[in-house]
Design an enzyme around this catalytic site. Structure first.
Site, PDB file in Angstrom:
ATOM      1  N   HIS A  61     116.890  40.050  72.161  1.00 12.39           N
ATOM      2  CA  HIS A  61     116.667  41.493  72.126  1.00 12.39           C
ATOM      3  C   HIS A  61     115.826  41.958  73.316  1.00 12.39           C
ATOM      4  O   HIS A  61     116.082  43.004  73.892  1.00 12.39           O
ATOM      5  CB  HIS A  61     115.960  41.856  70.815  1.00 12.39           C
ATOM      6  CG  HIS A  61     115.873  43.322  70.565  1.00 12.39           C
ATOM      7  ND1 HIS A  61     116.792  43.995  69.812  1.00 12.39           N
ATOM      8  CD2 HIS A  61     114.992  44.255  70.993  1.00 12.39           C
ATOM      9  CE1 HIS A  61     116.484  45.276  69.782  1.00 12.39           C
ATOM     10  NE2 HIS A  61     115.385  45.461  70.476  1.00 12.39           N
ATOM     11  N   HIS A 130     121.368  49.334  66.469  1.00 13.87           N
ATOM     12  CA  HIS A 130     120.470  48.883  65.403  1.00 13.87           C
ATOM     13  C   HIS A 130     121.330  48.275  64.305  1.00 13.87           C
ATOM     14  O   HIS A 130     121.287  48.712  63.154  1.00 13.87           O
ATOM     15  CB  HIS A 130     119.634  50.064  64.889  1.00 13.87           C
ATOM     16  CG  HIS A 130     118.196  49.705  64.714  1.00 13.87           C
ATOM     17  ND1 HIS A 130     117.430  50.141  63.678  1.00 13.87           N
ATOM     18  CD2 HIS A 130     117.385  48.916  65.465  1.00 13.87           C
ATOM     19  CE1 HIS A 130     116.205  49.654  63.797  1.00 13.87           C
ATOM     20  NE2 HIS A 130     116.152  48.911  64.865  1.00 13.87           N
ATOM     21  N   ASN A 131     122.112  47.273  64.706  1.00 16.26           N
ATOM     22  CA  ASN A 131     123.155  46.749  63.830  1.00 16.26           C
ATOM     23  C   ASN A 131     122.621  45.903  62.686  1.00 16.26           C
ATOM     24  O   ASN A 131     122.948  46.143  61.522  1.00 16.26           O
ATOM     25  CB  ASN A 131     124.140  45.906  64.646  1.00 16.26           C
ATOM     26  CG  ASN A 131     124.670  46.660  65.843  1.00 16.26           C
ATOM     27  OD1 ASN A 131     124.751  47.877  65.814  1.00 16.26           O
ATOM     28  ND2 ASN A 131     125.004  45.948  66.901  1.00 16.26           N
ATOM     29  N   HIS A 132     121.824  44.907  63.020  1.00 19.57           N
ATOM     30  CA  HIS A 132     121.364  43.988  61.983  1.00 19.57           C
ATOM     31  C   HIS A 132     120.525  44.703  60.918  1.00 19.57           C
ATOM     32  O   HIS A 132     120.750  44.505  59.732  1.00 19.57           O
ATOM     33  CB  HIS A 132     120.584  42.829  62.611  1.00 19.57           C
ATOM     34  CG  HIS A 132     121.440  41.903  63.427  1.00 19.57           C
ATOM     35  ND1 HIS A 132     121.994  42.284  64.617  1.00 19.57           N
ATOM     36  CD2 HIS A 132     121.817  40.621  63.211  1.00 19.57           C
ATOM     37  CE1 HIS A 132     122.693  41.259  65.101  1.00 19.57           C
ATOM     38  NE2 HIS A 132     122.603  40.245  64.280  1.00 19.57           N
ATOM     39  N   ARG A 151     111.958  57.168  70.965  1.00 20.70           N
ATOM     40  CA  ARG A 151     110.738  56.670  71.630  1.00 20.70           C
ATOM     41  C   ARG A 151     111.044  56.101  73.014  1.00 20.70           C
ATOM     42  O   ARG A 151     110.191  56.122  73.900  1.00 20.70           O
ATOM     43  CB  ARG A 151     110.046  55.615  70.762  1.00 20.70           C
ATOM     44  CG  ARG A 151     109.345  56.201  69.572  1.00 20.70           C
ATOM     45  CD  ARG A 151     108.341  55.222  68.968  1.00 20.70           C
ATOM     46  NE  ARG A 151     108.941  53.958  68.606  1.00 20.70           N
ATOM     47  CZ  ARG A 151     109.670  53.745  67.511  1.00 20.70           C
ATOM     48  NH1 ARG A 151     109.863  54.730  66.667  1.00 20.70           N
ATOM     49  NH2 ARG A 151     110.180  52.563  67.236  1.00 20.70           N
ATOM     50  N   GLN A 353     106.810  51.458  62.757  1.00 21.16           N
ATOM     51  CA  GLN A 353     107.449  52.467  63.602  1.00 21.16           C
ATOM     52  C   GLN A 353     106.476  53.522  64.127  1.00 21.16           C
ATOM     53  O   GLN A 353     105.316  53.564  63.741  1.00 21.16           O
ATOM     54  CB  GLN A 353     108.552  53.140  62.798  1.00 21.16           C
ATOM     55  CG  GLN A 353     109.637  52.181  62.356  1.00 21.16           C
ATOM     56  CD  GLN A 353     110.478  51.702  63.514  1.00 21.16           C
ATOM     57  OE1 GLN A 353     111.117  52.491  64.192  1.00 21.16           O
ATOM     58  NE2 GLN A 353     110.505  50.410  63.759  1.00 21.16           N
ATOM     59  N   GLY A 583     121.624  50.508  79.798  1.00 17.75           N
ATOM     60  CA  GLY A 583     122.535  49.863  78.857  1.00 17.75           C
ATOM     61  C   GLY A 583     121.794  48.898  77.965  1.00 17.75           C
ATOM     62  O   GLY A 583     120.589  48.690  78.115  1.00 17.75           O
TER      63      GLY A 583
END
Lengths: 793, 149
Positions: A61, A130-132, A151, A353, A583
């Site tokens: 990541h 934010h797939n997982h 952010r 967050q 990207g």
């Protein structure tokens, strides 16, 4: 704490792997060995905090090891070597194009291009996945995805003001018959949660969610893809940032808790039944709004030297990045906590967050505190950037991390990944023609990848800030499917006399990618550029984002797909003169199905694109406007049904992908752009999912007009069948309604290009298409609309 | 103390129909439903003070009712499904309400948690549980209980 941790330097390979699994680091054996080697060299055992810091800093990541690493690509007998796939494809195109209007690319949290004419503003744009998290907890995952990408915009340069959110999703088919494994969510449930999460976060924070798409395919049954994007305006003189030695580390926004531990490393793991609740993050839009308001005020007063967001990896990542040159001295006992039952290392890596990290000169802290208090925004001073290049993190007397930055950011080992071209059997036979093309058109309009998205779009506040000039739903009844959104960002510029805007859209084609990943990239870039053209944007100034999602890169064919798609990105960017400005990539999007087999997603590439609209009052929408106006088809219809919605519905016997002629497309779009600027075009709509028949139907029922069409004059490849003409999805085509009084001027401007008149807009609400003497279909537009306007949610 | 708030019957048609549709999608046919919001306020307030929170802070008096005794929504012979976030999961609604309560009462409660209750008239608790786990509850973040009312 695992008992083996204190003896880390002496562990063998198996023990290291067990420790990695127990701690959820997702480090490879090679990486664990390298960590071990470094600490042996230092002559001491690592602490838990140090290993956690390394795991997140070296995670896929954060470091993008796959895309930025060496690859050996085998294509038949040929082998091509890459030292850094990303740099040799995506970045190379941007560097070669070297556009002066690109103000910041690939160096910050988002890409920035010039906005407007005065040279005062930059437009920052970023898209993330934010797939997982969404697979585990769709609502929270989607919320925090949106919060995170906002952010990124707040943390680019010295902070940009967000003016637009985008959302693109891939879900399994809602009517899937496949058996799901225990603990997995149904596609309907994932979709509902994701849509509600995006809606609630965007609506609460006051940013319009106004551009996106939804794609259904059973390849995403266990691994939904959730792409979220954000665009913002930044003064050009606020793009540069630099941490200065002696600056204070100030955390503002949310408090730190145990939520979201291991998000960065989690994204490098396959999802299975053991997936832990600790990877779930919860969003708080109101806290982020407070942070946004503080940042905009403090930025304009010059109260900090640098800013970045706390994303994956939390303080560890944000402070580590900001202090990569200066080092950082962090006192974790100063952190504002949600919960006191938290270990020091957890404070350091928690992904709670709505937190931003500022680099603040000590002399300006007082003024910053005044603003923070006025906005009821919580904050804490965590330490300072000393300038010695050392990362020292303590909690009271306990030393949590003591590492040289050079090792942390430069020590990750990388190894060559094998890649191979996937073999796909291609059938170029003429597609079988079904009886009743009108019925086929209706079925296509009702297909989940074509039908109306109004039940999702209308949940989003796409009007907040008052700048949405061209909306996601268009036409006479406000429900037609727009090609792109146009924003006039006066909420940021505060200039009520300025009508400058920008358009945003996307290109996406995993159906093509299953057959030809290279063509998928070309088609996706082309679709995005064409969508921008449809609203009248200046496509010669197109800037694009790449977001790759793939299954495990340990599979050479997955890597082969990635290589081909990346090469396609490079070639398309060069041909269209459209640089990539930012990207992201997401791997390991695969899970075990109910039978225990690996279930990977297809290679998926979202191209997000933006281009300036000089005056939003001249922007174009997609619906037919006036009976009697001529209708033109621009572009050549080519053979091939590969990747089409029609083939998904009923396989035609042909899976050939129509190749994109980029040179011809660029010339065509340049001519059409001139015609649009001259006011010759009343409506434009791209030919994409469902093909020409669907495009014509959408233009008709969105405008409340019919059309009488004869397609025999359309530019077509030799041997094109009626099915391919009507429902094939060959790229680089769009339908235009031309202003009758300006038809002569239009024809002059497009002379020499494949642009052919195919009929007229009619008062009678009937869409009729002929080919010479043969009638393809004659359908009432209200019947067509009824098929199309389904309630997805 | 748990404060329960629900929409008055004459305004609740849409939310109830939508909910019935969701459970039907999960394979459960239900005769009637009612939905409510729950606020668990951990505080040493008097009953009058909790009443004040219910009436003047958390309820829209035109469209909603509240009760300090859960289960008073009026739907008889039904199952009551109570859904909360697990204690380890951050509850942002609860946090916001805690701030609001502090503003109204001038003193902060220890904690506020937000949840939902669903009243469902159907023929099988087993089927209901199955539908609930498929649509309303994510075991990763939620806890729930079903009881007959």
């Amino acid at each position: 704490m695992p008992t083996t941790l204190s003896a880390f330097n002496g562990l063998d390979e198996k023990e290291l792997a067990e420790l990695d699994a127990a701690c959820g680091w997702s480090l490879s054996g090679l990486e664990l060995k390298e960590v071990q080697r470094q600490f042996r060299k230092m002559g001491r055992q690592p602490s838990r905090g140090e290993l956690e810091t390394i795991a997140q800093t070296w995670s896929e990541h954060c470091k993008h090891k796959t895309f930025s690493g060496p690859v050996s690509f085998r294509d038949g007998g040929k082998v091509k070597k890459y030292k850094n796939l990303f740099k040799e494809t995506i970045v190379k195109a941007t560097k070669t194009l070297n556009k002066k209007w690109c103000l910041s690319v690939f160096t910050d949290n988002a890409g920035i291009v010039e906005f407007g004419t005065g040279g005062k503003w930059g437009l920052a744009f970023k898209a993330e996945t934010h797939n997982h998290p969404c697979a585990v907890e769709p609502y929270g995952g989607a919320e925090t995805g949106v919060g995170g990408v906002i952010r990124d915009i707040l943390g680019v340069g010295l902070g940009a003001k967000p003016v637009l959110n985008t959302d693109n999703f891939c879900f399994g088919r809602l009517d899937t018959k496949k058996k799901l494994p225990r603990n997995s969510h149904s596609p309907e449930r994932i979709m509902r949660g994701v849509v509600e999460g995006v809606r609630d976060y965007g609506n609460r924070i006051g940013i319009p969610t106004a551009s996106g798409g939804i794609y259904f395919d059973d390849g995403y049954l266990l691994n939904p893809l959730v792409y979220v994007g954000c665009a913002g305006l930044i003064p050009v003189d606020k793009i540069e940032k630099k941490v200065l030695p002696g600056d204070l580390i100030v955390s503002i926004g949310g408090r730190t808790g145990r939520d979201g531990i291991h998000g960065a490393t989690f994204s490098s793991a396959n999802i299975d039944e053991e997936t832990s609740a600790s990877a779930v993050q919860i969003g708080h839009a109101v806290n982020e709004k407070k942070t946004l308001d503080v940042l905009m005020r403090a930025r304009d007063l010059g109260l900090y030297n640098a800013v970045t967001d706390c994303g994956a990896g939390g303080f560890s990542s944000a402070i580590g990045e900001l202090g990569s040159d200066t080092g950082a001295r962090v006192r974790l006992e100063k952190a504002q906590l949600k919960d006191t039952r938290i270990e020091p290392w957890e404070i350091w890596v928690s992904e709670s967050q709505e937190r931003m990290i500022l680099s603040v000169p000590e002399a300006k802290l007082g003024k910053l505190e005044t603003i923070l208090n006025a906005e009821s925004c919580e904050y804490c001073v965590l330490g300072s950037f000393p300038g010695d290049g050392r990362l020292l993190v303590t909690h009271g007397e306990e030393k949590v991390v003591d590492l040289p930055m050079a090792f942390l950011h430069g020590g990750v080992p990388n190894f060559e990944k094998p890649a191979a071209r996937r073999k796909v059997k291609i059938s170029a036979a003429p597609p079988a023609r079904p009886a009743g093309l009108g019925a086929v058109l209706k079925d296509l309009l009702a297909h989940p990848n074509v039908c109306s998205r109004h039940s999702v779009i209308t949940q989003y506040d796409h009007e907040v800030q008052g700048g949405t000039a061209i909306k996601p739903l268009q036409g006479k009844y406000g429900d037609g499917p727009g090609d792109a959104t146009v924003i006039c960002p006066r909420a940021a510029t505060l200039d009520q006399e300025d009508f400058a805007g920008f358009a945003v859209t996307h290109g996406f084609g995993p159906g093509v990618g299953r057959i030809d990943p290279y063509q998928m990239a070309l088609h996706s870039v082309d679709e995005a550029v064409r969508n921008l053209l449809c609203v009248g944007a200046d496509v010669s100034r197109t800037a694009i984002l790449d977001n790759f999602c793939a299954a495990s890169p340990r599979d050479p064919e997955v890597m082969g797909d990635l290589v081909l798609a990346a090469e396609g990105c490079h070639d398309a960017a060069m041909a269209y003169g459209a640089p990539f400005i930012s990207g992201k990539d997401s791997f390991y999007n695969q899970a075990k199905d109910a039978e225990g087999k690996e279930y990977p997603i297809p290679i998926s590439l979202l191209i997000s694109a933006t281009a300036p609209v000089r005056d939003v009052r001249t922007a174009i929408t997609m619906n037919f406007k006036e009976a009697g106006n001529p209708v033109y088809l621009a572009g050549v219809s080519c053979r091939g049904m590969g990747g089409s919605v029609y083939n998904d519905m009923t396989y035609s016997g042909n899976n050939q992908v129509s190749p994109l002629d980029m040179e011809a497309s660029v010339k065509l779009y340049a001519a059409l752009s001139k015609a649009m600027k001259a006011g010759c075009v009343a409506a434009a709509h791209d030919v994409s999912q469902g093909g020409l028949g669907v495009t014509l139907a959408e233009m008709a029922f969105s405008g409340g007009f019919g059309a009488e069409l004869d397609l025999s004059g359309a530019a077509a490849e030799k041997g094109l069948t009626p099915l391919e003409l009507l429902f094939g999805e060959s790229p680089a085509r769009l339908v235009l309604e031309v202003v009758k009084e300006k038809e002569a001027e239009f024809l002059k401007l497009v002379k020499g290009r494949p642009v052919a008149e195919i009929g007229y807009v009619s008062e009678e609400p009937v869409l009729e298409a002929l080919l010479g003497g043969e009638r393809f279909f004659r359908e009432d537009i209200n019947d067509l609309k009824r098929c199309w306007k389904k309630e997805l949610i | 103390m748990i404060i329960e708030i629900w929409t008055k019957e004459k305004y609740a048609g849409n939310e109830e129909a939508s909910f019935i549709g969701r459970l039907a999608h999960a394979g459960l046919k239900i005769e009637a439903a009612r939905l409510s919001r729950l606020y668990r306020v951990d505080a040493e307030f008097t009953r009058d003070e909790f009443d004040k929170l219910g009436s003047s802070l958390l309820t829209d008096p035109i469209t909603e009712r509240y009760s300090l005794s859960p289960g008073k929504t009026g739907l008889k012979d039904a199952y009551r499904v109570e859904v909360w976030l697990k204690e380890s999961v951050t509850d942002v609604v609860g946090e916001s309400v805690k701030e609001a309560i502090t503003g109204v009462m001038g003193k902060a409660p220890g904690a506020v948690r937000f949840g939902r209750a669903y009243y469902v008239r159907c023929d099988s608790e087993v089927k209901l549980k199955h539908a609930v786990t498929r649509t309303l509850v994510n075991a990763v973040v939620n806890k729930f209980k079903i009881e007959k009312v």
